[in-house]
Enzyme design. Sequence first.
Site, mmCIF file in Angstrom:
data_model
loop_
_atom_site.group_PDB
_atom_site.id
_atom_site.type_symbol
_atom_site.label_atom_id
_atom_site.label_comp_id
_atom_site.label_asym_id
_atom_site.label_seq_id
_atom_site.Cartn_x
_atom_site.Cartn_y
_atom_site.Cartn_z
ATOM 1 N N LYS A 106 40.297 -59.324 22.154
ATOM 2 C CA LYS A 106 39.622 -60.303 21.305
ATOM 3 C C LYS A 106 40.289 -61.652 21.523
ATOM 4 C CE LYS A 106 38.410 -60.819 16.407
ATOM 5 N NZ LYS A 106 38.700 -60.302 15.054
ATOM 6 N N HIS A 108 39.714 -64.465 19.691
ATOM 7 C CA HIS A 108 39.763 -65.327 18.514
ATOM 8 C C HIS A 108 40.381 -64.538 17.356
ATOM 9 C CE1 HIS A 108 36.018 -63.026 18.211
ATOM 10 N NE2 HIS A 108 36.141 -63.127 16.899
#
Length: 216
Positions: A106, A108
């Site tokens: 991921k 963010h």
Amino acid sequence: MSAPAQFNPQAFIELALSRGVLKFGEFTLKSGRVSPYFFNAGLLNDGEALSLLAQGYADKLTECKNVEVIFGPAYKGIPFVAATAVALSQNHSVSVPWGFNRKEAKDHGEGGVLVGASVEGKKVWIIDDVITAGTAIREVVTILKNAGATIAGVLVALDRQEKGQGTLSAIQEVQKELEIPVHALITMSDLMDYLDGKGETEALAKMQAYRKKYGV
């Protein structure tokens, strides 16, 4: 239905059969071998079934050393490790941090591939359903080591007790290569004992023949 006081392999086999998790018959595996049984822990998909599995993992972990963090490989291992953390707390009054990995990083928020408890500097037990070839476990071990963890051991639901690529089983290969303990809640031997106890002679004979050909 309340859970039994302690994990019982025979009770777990009964439940696995009732849920279609465990089937006896003829099944072609990814390896090309024709197996007389099939085990799919993904079908432990209700509260009672997951509770019994988690109870088994929790009971076994209380006998293990260096349980600082428990870890579930994505995706199947995620509900297993979460339920096991609950079982450890409720049944054994032990609060153990838990985490899991994402299949894709991921970019963010908190980012990365690891979610949950920090594994840095910790001794980690990996919880999964089966080790078939050992590839998935090796990938998770690499991820954890890169994050600063020490692998304390691996705990699986089923040990098929059959040869991998050579003379050792996939579990024995992982134990030897990574120099860690690998424990299982039930084994192929337990399945054979169950069939023997039920007088299922035809299914037992097929299991015995398979074990003789591929067993360790």
